[in-house]
Design a protein around this motif. Structure first.
Motif, mmCIF file in Angstrom:
data_model
loop_
_atom_site.group_PDB
_atom_site.id
_atom_site.type_symbol
_atom_site.label_atom_id
_atom_site.label_comp_id
_atom_site.label_asym_id
_atom_site.label_seq_id
_atom_site.Cartn_x
_atom_site.Cartn_y
_atom_site.Cartn_z
ATOM 1 N N ARG A 52 75.555 9.238 -4.947
ATOM 2 C CA ARG A 52 74.910 10.528 -5.264
ATOM 3 C C ARG A 52 74.342 10.407 -6.787
ATOM 4 N NH1 ARG A 52 78.634 13.989 -2.447
ATOM 5 N NH2 ARG A 52 79.797 14.084 -4.491
ATOM 6 N N ASN A 67 77.222 21.443 -2.893
ATOM 7 C CA ASN A 67 75.753 21.601 -2.839
ATOM 8 C C ASN A 67 74.799 20.309 -2.828
ATOM 9 O OD1 ASN A 67 76.595 21.223 -5.441
ATOM 10 N ND2 ASN A 67 75.294 23.085 -6.442
ATOM 11 N N LEU A 68 75.182 19.529 -3.263
ATOM 12 C CA LEU A 68 74.019 18.442 -3.306
ATOM 13 C C LEU A 68 74.964 17.194 -2.511
ATOM 14 C CD1 LEU A 68 71.555 17.561 -4.478
ATOM 15 C CD2 LEU A 68 72.649 16.691 -6.274
ATOM 16 N N GLN A 69 74.208 16.694 -1.717
ATOM 17 C CA GLN A 69 74.853 15.347 -1.009
ATOM 18 C C GLN A 69 73.656 14.255 -0.924
ATOM 19 O OE1 GLN A 69 76.016 17.158 2.646
ATOM 20 N NE2 GLN A 69 77.752 18.069 1.944
ATOM 21 N N ALA A 70 74.414 13.174 -1.046
ATOM 22 C CA ALA A 70 73.523 11.961 -0.800
ATOM 23 C C ALA A 70 72.838 11.910 0.667
ATOM 24 C CB ALA A 70 74.374 10.604 -1.034
ATOM 25 N N PRO A 71 71.439 11.897 0.473
ATOM 26 C CA PRO A 71 70.842 11.916 1.787
ATOM 27 C C PRO A 71 71.111 10.693 2.848
ATOM 28 C CG PRO A 71 69.268 11.535 -0.031
ATOM 29 C CD PRO A 71 70.492 11.599 -0.557
ATOM 30 N N ASN A 72 71.621 10.977 4.010
ATOM 31 C CA ASN A 72 71.726 9.898 4.765
ATOM 32 C C ASN A 72 72.749 8.843 4.406
ATOM 33 O OD1 ASN A 72 70.102 11.315 6.563
ATOM 34 N ND2 ASN A 72 68.390 10.169 5.530
ATOM 35 N N PHE A 73 73.837 9.052 3.639
ATOM 36 C CA PHE A 73 74.662 7.923 3.246
ATOM 37 C C PHE A 73 75.828 7.995 4.354
ATOM 38 C CE2 PHE A 73 78.154 6.657 0.631
ATOM 39 C CZ PHE A 73 77.934 5.501 0.523
ATOM 40 N N LYS A 74 75.950 6.815 4.579
ATOM 41 C CA LYS A 74 77.192 6.385 5.864
ATOM 42 C C LYS A 74 78.035 5.555 4.793
ATOM 43 C CE LYS A 74 78.511 4.636 9.908
ATOM 44 N NZ LYS A 74 78.122 3.558 10.980
ATOM 45 N N LYS A 75 79.508 6.111 4.906
ATOM 46 C CA LYS A 75 80.386 5.742 4.163
ATOM 47 C C LYS A 75 80.584 4.011 4.438
ATOM 48 C CE LYS A 75 83.196 9.565 3.013
ATOM 49 N NZ LYS A 75 84.378 10.359 3.492
ATOM 50 N N LEU A 76 81.221 3.370 3.537
ATOM 51 C CA LEU A 76 81.475 2.102 3.603
ATOM 52 C C LEU A 76 83.122 2.281 4.456
ATOM 53 C CD1 LEU A 76 80.781 0.548 0.318
ATOM 54 C CD2 LEU A 76 79.554 0.312 2.158
ATOM 55 N N GLN A 80 83.086 6.659 -3.263
ATOM 56 C CA GLN A 80 81.515 6.003 -2.976
ATOM 57 C C GLN A 80 80.559 6.960 -2.661
ATOM 58 O OE1 GLN A 80 81.347 4.174 0.954
ATOM 59 N NE2 GLN A 80 83.583 4.654 1.056
ATOM 60 N N LEU A 125 76.089 18.745 -11.602
ATOM 61 C CA LEU A 125 75.951 19.354 -10.165
ATOM 62 C C LEU A 125 77.193 18.289 -9.307
ATOM 63 C CD1 LEU A 125 72.048 18.577 -9.913
ATOM 64 C CD2 LEU A 125 73.294 20.833 -9.413
ATOM 65 N N ASP A 160 84.682 18.812 -5.643
ATOM 66 C CA ASP A 160 83.643 18.037 -5.037
ATOM 67 C C ASP A 160 82.684 19.024 -4.892
ATOM 68 O OD1 ASP A 160 82.320 15.947 -4.252
ATOM 69 O OD2 ASP A 160 83.637 15.461 -2.361
ATOM 70 N N SER A 161 81.632 18.436 -5.207
ATOM 71 C CA SER A 161 80.231 19.504 -5.107
ATOM 72 C C SER A 161 79.807 19.476 -3.757
ATOM 73 C CB SER A 161 79.084 18.950 -6.017
ATOM 74 O OG SER A 161 78.108 19.421 -5.751
ATOM 75 N N ARG A 176 79.980 9.969 -4.259
ATOM 76 C CA ARG A 176 79.902 10.363 -5.567
ATOM 77 C C ARG A 176 78.897 9.470 -6.295
ATOM 78 N NH1 ARG A 176 85.696 12.184 -7.244
ATOM 79 N NH2 ARG A 176 85.840 14.502 -6.329
ATOM 80 N N LYS A 231 74.284 1.646 5.605
ATOM 81 C CA LYS A 231 73.585 1.696 6.717
ATOM 82 C C LYS A 231 73.228 3.466 6.612
ATOM 83 C CE LYS A 231 75.815 -1.438 9.676
ATOM 84 N NZ LYS A 231 77.056 -1.684 10.162
ATOM 85 N N GLU A 273 67.034 18.354 3.437
ATOM 86 C CA GLU A 273 66.596 17.344 2.709
ATOM 87 C C GLU A 273 65.439 17.565 1.833
ATOM 88 O OE1 GLU A 273 67.716 13.661 4.200
ATOM 89 O OE2 GLU A 273 66.195 12.315 3.326
#
Lengths: 171, 197
Positions: free
Chosen positions: A21, B6-15, A16, A132, B3-4, A18, A96, A107
């Motif tokens: 992103r 160096n770049l992460q989804a901003p403020n993503f909370k896992k389901l 999820q 990336l 898994d990278s 990935r 959320k 960020e």
């Protein structure tokens, strides 16, 4: 059907972040990202019957995600406005945002990088986003449908372009 | 595939698991709804064909002399049954498989946005056959009024030609306005990918 559900759940649990992103590369707007994320989940669900194991599951997921993102870009171009939200999944119910692990400096840099990536052409964006994400040249070639050596050359060119443009900003 | 970091989804909370189960439930409900709608459509169309077929048979009963109207009507019934049978196949053809490589997907999409392709030829053939059948029915029906064949053909054409032209102009206009820019954009992307090679 039960097997499909199980596979889908496994895919979502493991991938999820990935998938989300990938959404970030194609939309700046948080709501749009959620819409795109929903579409990706829907397309993964509906494409599962076509998964024959010919390619690695990871590559397959990226193919569905990238193709969905390109479709999203096309639709945006078509309507030139925000999409009407799908109501079959209430995304707010599932997605959320948390503020506790918030790293403002990181960020900000990330946003600069993302906005620079957003300036790239759609195909360059596809390639660099997969790079990336940590995909190898072979895997990116499988997702895009071209040869591996050419992907390597292309990545090198995009990296040089990004480095040049980000010089003095975040490097 | 690593898994990278160096770049992460901003403020993503896992389901979490219950949320995913909810999503699966919604998707399953959606699948069921779609299947139900298709089933209902299929049934309604089948019943309509059956009723039409029975009505034309009743009209000719007790078959001492088969009327000339029966033949074109039967051809029409066969055509409708054919449409009913190829409908699921056509539906499948139009479904997009998102798991294909990007280049292949784009090429398929470009084909879909073409203004003239084989689907158009099939569409024109269907229109011509329907026109032919209706002309025959018209001729048989208006025979009692002593209308000449030329007049019947003229009436038939005066209905179908403007109808066909309207449909073609409408499709062409909407294609030019909505699909041509997309087709051009897709072509640009294909060229970009092919330039990599």
């Amino acid at each position: 059907m039960i097997q499909k559900e199980k596979l889908f759940q496994e895919i979502i649990v493991d991938n999820q972040e990935r998938i989300f992103r990938i959404c970030c590369y194609y939309s700046k707007d948080a709501e749009e990202r959620k819409d795109l994320f929903q579409e990706m989940l829907i397309n993964i669900w509906s494409s599962l019957k076509n998964f024959k194991g010919e390619s690695a599951l990871g590559t397959w997921i990226y193919r569905v995600s990238v193709n969905t993102a390109l479709n999203f870009v096309k639709k945006e171009l078509r309507y030139n406005q925000h999409f009407e939200k799908l109501d079959i999944i209430q995304s707010d119910k599932y997605l959320k945002y948390e503020d506790d692990s918030y790293n403002k400096e990181f960020e900000e840099k990330l946003n600069i990088l993302l906005s620079q990536i957003n300036q790239l052409s759609v195909i360059d964006k596809v390639i660099i986003s997969l790079h990336l994400e940590g995909l190898s040249g072979k895997e990116i070639a499988e997702v895009v449908g071209v040869t591996e050596p050419n992907i390597r050359v292309k990545i090198h060119r995009i990296k040089s372009q990004l480095k040049e443009e980000l010089k003095g900003i975040i490097i | 595939m690593k898994d990278s970091n160096n770049l992460q989804a901003p403020n993503f909370k896992k389901l979490d698991a219950p949320q995913i189960e909810q999503i699966v439930d919604v998707l399953k409900q959606n699948d069921t709804k779609r299947k139900r709608v298709l089933k209902i459509l299929f049934l309604v169309f089948s019943v309509a064909i059956l009723v039409y077929f029975v009505s034309i048979l009743i009209k000719d009963y007790p078959f001492t002399k088969i009327s000339q109207v029966l033949i074109p009507n039967l051809v029409l019934v066969i055509m409708l049954i054919g449409l009913l049978l190829i409908y699921p196949v056509v539906l499948k053809l139009f479904q997009t498989d998102f798991s294909r490589p990007v280049l292949e997907m784009l090429k398929r999409a470009e084909k879909k946005y073409k203004f003239i392709d084989s689907q158009w030829i099939i569409f024109l053939i269907i229109i011509l056959i329907v026109d032919l059948i209706i002309s025959i029915i018209f001729k048989l029906f208006f025979n009692s009024l002593n209308w000449s064949t030329e007049k019947i053909v003229l009436i038939s054409f005066s209905i179908f030609i403007p109808l066909l032209l309207t449909v073609i102009i409408w499709i062409w206009y909407s294609w030019k306005k909505y699909q041509l820019p997309l087709k051009n954009e897709i072509r640009r992307m294909i060229n970009e990918i092919e330039d990599i090679n």
